[in-house]
Structures are given as structure tokens and as C-alpha cells.
Design an enzyme around this catalytic site. Structure first.
Site, PDB file in Angstrom:
ATOM      1  N   GLU A 167       3.294  -8.217  -8.136  1.00  0.00           N
ATOM      2  CA  GLU A 167       1.860  -8.055  -7.874  1.00  0.00           C
ATOM      3  C   GLU A 167       1.244  -7.039  -8.831  1.00  0.00           C
ATOM      4  O   GLU A 167       0.105  -7.210  -9.284  1.00  0.00           O
ATOM      5  CB  GLU A 167       1.648  -7.619  -6.427  1.00  0.00           C
ATOM      6  CG  GLU A 167       2.022  -8.692  -5.400  1.00  0.00           C
ATOM      7  CD  GLU A 167       1.971  -8.173  -3.972  1.00  0.00           C
ATOM      8  OE1 GLU A 167       1.794  -6.938  -3.792  1.00  0.00           O
ATOM      9  OE2 GLU A 167       2.125  -8.980  -3.043  1.00  0.00           O
ATOM     10  N   HIS A 382      10.269 -18.323 -13.492  1.00  0.00           N
ATOM     11  CA  HIS A 382      11.221 -17.708 -14.413  1.00  0.00           C
ATOM     12  C   HIS A 382      10.807 -16.269 -14.719  1.00  0.00           C
ATOM     13  O   HIS A 382      11.637 -15.368 -14.769  1.00  0.00           O
ATOM     14  CB  HIS A 382      11.308 -18.503 -15.712  1.00  0.00           C
ATOM     15  CG  HIS A 382      12.186 -17.866 -16.738  1.00  0.00           C
ATOM     16  ND1 HIS A 382      13.559 -17.875 -16.662  1.00  0.00           N
ATOM     17  CD2 HIS A 382      11.877 -17.165 -17.865  1.00  0.00           C
ATOM     18  CE1 HIS A 382      14.062 -17.217 -17.684  1.00  0.00           C
ATOM     19  NE2 HIS A 382      13.072 -16.774 -18.438  1.00  0.00           N
ATOM     20  N   SER A 383       9.534 -16.054 -14.935  1.00  0.00           N
ATOM     21  CA  SER A 383       8.978 -14.723 -15.169  1.00  0.00           C
ATOM     22  C   SER A 383       7.485 -14.803 -14.918  1.00  0.00           C
ATOM     23  O   SER A 383       6.961 -15.846 -14.520  1.00  0.00           O
ATOM     24  CB  SER A 383       9.259 -14.260 -16.613  1.00  0.00           C
ATOM     25  OG  SER A 383       8.468 -15.007 -17.533  1.00  0.00           O
TER      26      SER A 383
END
Length: 490
Positions: A167, A382-383
Site C-alpha cells: 500500500e 509478481h511485483s
């Protein structure tokens, strides 16, 4: 019958050259049936076995429940100095086998090819079912209440840290992040099974190993925010952790480069006689790199004490495993290189703990590499640079997130043992959330490292090219100060 105690295969190999001691495993079927078996209390015994071809030794590990053979191959050098009964073989045997470097190879008069795959997929070791219930007659390493509670607490901490830092990246407070969602059990359970003296060469999805070893939430925040308190001096992008104090090598982004490096490190431990091994992590995507194959062969030949831990999570970013390789995952590749291997349920913390515990013991005691394939699933993207909903269905993600959640499964087991409660869980989550938010606030306010740190610590005396680069950078900043971050001391 002479019995020899063997501490390492290197010792046996040296004997073979001196006295022609080694021979071909007499029974291929017994080798096939017992290759993957393991016993934590096994001891290495070398025994000579007589058969109609003469006396041909082979090594085996034996206890009351488990026996498996380890092939000891015979030299093909002429045996001129040996007794004639060991030199001569009957004509039938001579015609049926090829005396080839590495051991005799039997001939066959039928043209047949090795099958590209087995009829059945290799089984997956599991201890707990999806409801946290131990499977009947399951064999696993027992854990104490203290270890089990810490394992669960660290899995929850890792899960919450990922959520909050992700976040923070979306808010623009850090530049990049990558989660371990769905793979918490592999992180924490493998770390718990290792010794603090074991060296770790990670990929980029193993922060849980550092967490288990004492890397604090503040340490994680400092690295992600790149301040002067970061042990890596803010030289790496977020999530590329390093800690010499915790025997954790720096994360490197290029795929699989850590694997051959891990073998070299493990071989150095062997040369120094250390009671430790190297654990190196990689994903299924990393196994498609040449470094993976070089590392496995390198480790097998040198008999290096390294545990290869593959997180087979089904996806190499957006590439599914079926588009990467046709083999039955990774576990079958170990045998091709002469490495003992096991497949384990990566979402079962007890199974992962037991498998890595056994693998680590074999690697150190027998001085050999071990390959562990952990079947899991990357629930998150994944990222932060990826949107996995573009290449995989939402219902697939939800299934693994809810039905196969490793944190929830382990919690059920700990609760059934009477070691955890809803109250404990609520207090833990509340405390961890406060600690993470506080760590982020401190990391944001901490000063960035000075510009000079970009060029220090690599050489005792900076070479001319680095001095020129630093001079050029400082001149560029003076000409374009508006393009340089104001919070970084010049």
C-alpha cells in the site's frame, strides 16, 4: 566381510584410484526403488558384496526402517596389479557390457528410447491437509510449542508487512515492492529448519528468512525507503535486502545468478570443514536459466553441501510452467544430475519444515547437494509493476488465496494443539500493525545517505574511473539542481 565407515564420497573416490575399490551397483532395481528414501538417523556404511562377477563393493545407508544405495563407480583403468580373478571376466559378461569411464554400461539388443516422462507424476510430500489436520501415518519432524508459535507469528508478520508496504508503494512513498503472498510457509518454515550458521543466497521473495533470523521491521522499512540506516547504504532498489550479521547475502535481480555462487560458497564451507551448509532459493522461472543447470552439475561433481530450494509457484511473471518446460516440474531434474531430491507441499508449513530439516542434515553430514521443489502459488502480483489478472483467471487466484492459504492452514493446526487462540491472534495482528506503521514513519523521516556513499566501500582506494564518475555527477548536479532530489546530501 570387511566393513568400511565412510565420511564422504570424496574419500571413497580417492580409494578407488589407489586400490581399485569401487564397483557398479549390483542391482539397478533396488537402486531405483530406494533412491529417494531418507532417514534422519542413517549412517554411511561401505560393504563389499560378492556375486558371480567377483567382489564388487557398493555403498548403502541403512537403519531399521530405511535403506538406499549410493552408486560407487569403478575406474576403467587397466587392473594390471590386481589378482587375475578380478581382471578376468567370462566371455559372456565381456560381450554384454561396455567398459566406459564412470562404470560399466550394459548392452541391449533391443532398440528402445528412454521415455520423455513417467506414467505418473512424482508425488508431493505432505503432512497437513487443507483443514490443518495431520494426515494419518504422516512422517514429520516434531516441533515444540515455542517454535510452532514463532513460525505462525512470523508468517502473520510477513503477511501484514507485505500488505502495508504494498500500500505504501501504491501511495508513492516507496518506488517498488514485491510480496510473498501465498508463499509464507516456504519462507518461514524453511528458515526455522536451518541453522543460524547456514548461509543464505536468496532470490527476491525470501524476506521471511531474514525475519526469522532477527531482521527487524525497522530494518525492512529502512531498506525499502533507502535511508542512511539501511545496511546496504541505499544502493539497491527496495526489497533487495542484505545482512552480514544474519548470514544473508545481498539479493540480486538477475535471474538465477545466485545458484552457481551458492555452490562456490558451499564448497568453501566444505574446504574449511564447517558444520554448516548453504541454502539458496529460486523460482520455477529461474530453473529455465542456464545458471540453474550449471549450478546443479557443479554441486553434484564437487559434492557441495548446498540445499536448492525451488518455489514452484506456477508462474514466471506471466509465463506458466507448461510454457517453460515439459518435464515433471523440478524434482525429476535432480536425478539427472545425480542429486537427491524431494517434492513437498509448499503451503504446508510442517511438511516444508520437515523436508528442509532433513535436507539440511543430509547436506551437512554427507557433504552433498539436495534439491527441494516446493509446490505453491503466487497469490499476489509478481511485483508492483505487474497486473496478474491480465494473464490468469481471478477464480484461480481466489481458490489458492482462500482454500489453500498456508497461514490459515498452519493456524488451524496450532489452535488444535491448544497453543493459539482468537484472542492471541487479535493481539498479535494489532501489535504488528502498529509496529509496521511506526517503522515506516521513522524510515521516512530518517536522512538519506550522502552522495559519496555511492562510490565508497568497493575499493580500498577508488580507481580513476570512479573518481571521474563522481566528479561528473557533482558537476551535473550543480548545473541542474532542480533535477536532483533535495533530500539527498551532496
Amino acid at each position: 566381510m570387511a566393513v568400511w565407515w565412510v565420511s564422504s564420497r570424496t574419500f571413497v573416490h580417492s580409494l578407488s584410484k589407489k586400490i581399485g575399490f569401487l564397483g557398479v551397483v549390483p542391482s539397478r532395481s533396488s537402486w531405483d526403488a530406494s533412491f529417494m528414501q531418507y532417514s534422519s538417523s542413517s549412517s554411511a556404511i561401505l560393504s563389499r558384496v560378492d556375486n558371480r562377477y567377483g567382489s564388487r563393493p557398493y555403498a548403502f545407508f541403512d537403519n531399521s526402517t530405511t535403506r538406499f544405495l549410493v552408486p560407487r563407480f569403478k575406474s576403467t583403468e587397466p587392473e594390471r596389479d590386481l589378482d587375475s580373478q578380478h581382471v578376468k571376466e567370462d566371455e559372456e559378461d565381456h560381450d554384454q557390457a561396455l567398459d566406459f569411464p564412470g562404470g560399466k554400461v550394459a548392452f541391449t539388443f533391443e532398440m528402445s528410447f528412454i521415455s520423455e516422462s513417467a506414467d505418473k507424476r512424482f508425488p508431493c510430500y505432505r503432512v497437513l491437509d487443507d483443514n490443518g489436520e495431520p494426515i494419518v501415518s504422516s512422517n514429520f519432524v516434531q516441533v515444540t510449542k515455542e517454535v510452532a508459535v514463532k513460525m505462525y507469528s512470523d508468517m502473520v508478520t510477513l503477511q501484514m508487512m507485505d500488505t502495508i508496504f504494498y500500500e505504501a508503494q501504491r501511495q508513492g512513498r516507496i518506488s517498488f515492492y514485491l510480496t510473498t503472498s501465498g508463499e509464507e510457509a516456504i519462507n518461514i518454515a524453511s528458515a526455522a529448519a536451518l541453522s543460524a550458521d547456514d548461509l543464505v543466497l536468496p532470490q527476491y521473495r525470501e524476506p521471511g528468512v531474514l525475519l526469522w533470523r532477527g531482521f527487524t521491521l525497522q530494518d525492512f522499512a529502512n531498506q525499502c525507503f533507502g535511508n542512511k540506516a539501511d545496511s546496504g547504504k541505499a544502493r539497491q532498489m527496495p526489497i533487495h535486502y542484505v545482512s552480514k550479521n544474519h548470514n544473508y547475502f545481498a539479493v540480486s535481480s538477475p535471474m538465477a545468478t545466485q545458484l552457481p555462487q551458492a555452490v562456490g560458497v558451499a564448497y568453501s564451507l566444505k574446504m574449511d570443514g564447517k558444520n554448516a551448509c548453504v541454502a539458496t532459493y529460486f523460482g520455477d522461472g529461474g530453473s529455465s536459466e542456464g545458471d540453474f543447470h550449471a549450478a546443479l552439475n557443479f554441486s553434484a561433481v564437487l559434492e557441495a553441501p548446498v540445499v536448492f530450494i525451488c518455489r514452484n509457484n506456477g508462474w514466471a511473471i506471466s509465463t506458466p510452467t507448461e510454457e517453460q518446460f515439459r518435464s515433471d516440474g523440478l524434482v525429476v531434474r535432480g536425478r539427472a544430475y545425480g542429486i537427491r531430491s524431494i517434492r513437498v507441499d509448499g503451503n504446508d508449513a510442517l511438511a516444508v519444515y520437515s523436508a528442509i530439516h532433513a535436507a539440511r542434515e543430509m547436506a551437512v553430514r554427507e557433504q552433498r547437494p539436495i534439491l527441494v521443489e516446493a509446490l505453491t502459488y503466487r497469490v499476489g502480483h509478481h511485483s508492483t509493476s505487474d497486473d496478474s489478472t491480465k494473464y490468469r483467471p481471478l477464480n484461480e487466484i481466489e481458490y489458492w488465496k482462500l482454500a489453500r492459504n498456508p497461514v490459515n492452514r498452519f493456524r488451524k493446526w496450532v489452535e488444535k494443539k491448544g497453543w493459539w487462540s482468537d484472542k492471541d491472534d487479535s493481539e498479535l495482528r494489532g501489535s504488528i500493525r502498529k509496529q509496521i506503521l511506526q517503522a515506516i514513519q521513522i524510515a521516512e523521516k530518517t536522512e538519506k545517505p550522502p552522495l559519496a556513499d555511492m562510490f565508497s566501500d568497493v575499493y580500498d582506494k577508488p580507481p580513476s574511473n570512479l573518481q571521474e564518475q563522481e566528479k561528473l555527477l557533482r558537476e551535473t548536479i550543480k548545473r541542474h539542481p532542480q533535477d536532483y532530489p533535495s533530500d539527498v546530501p551532496v
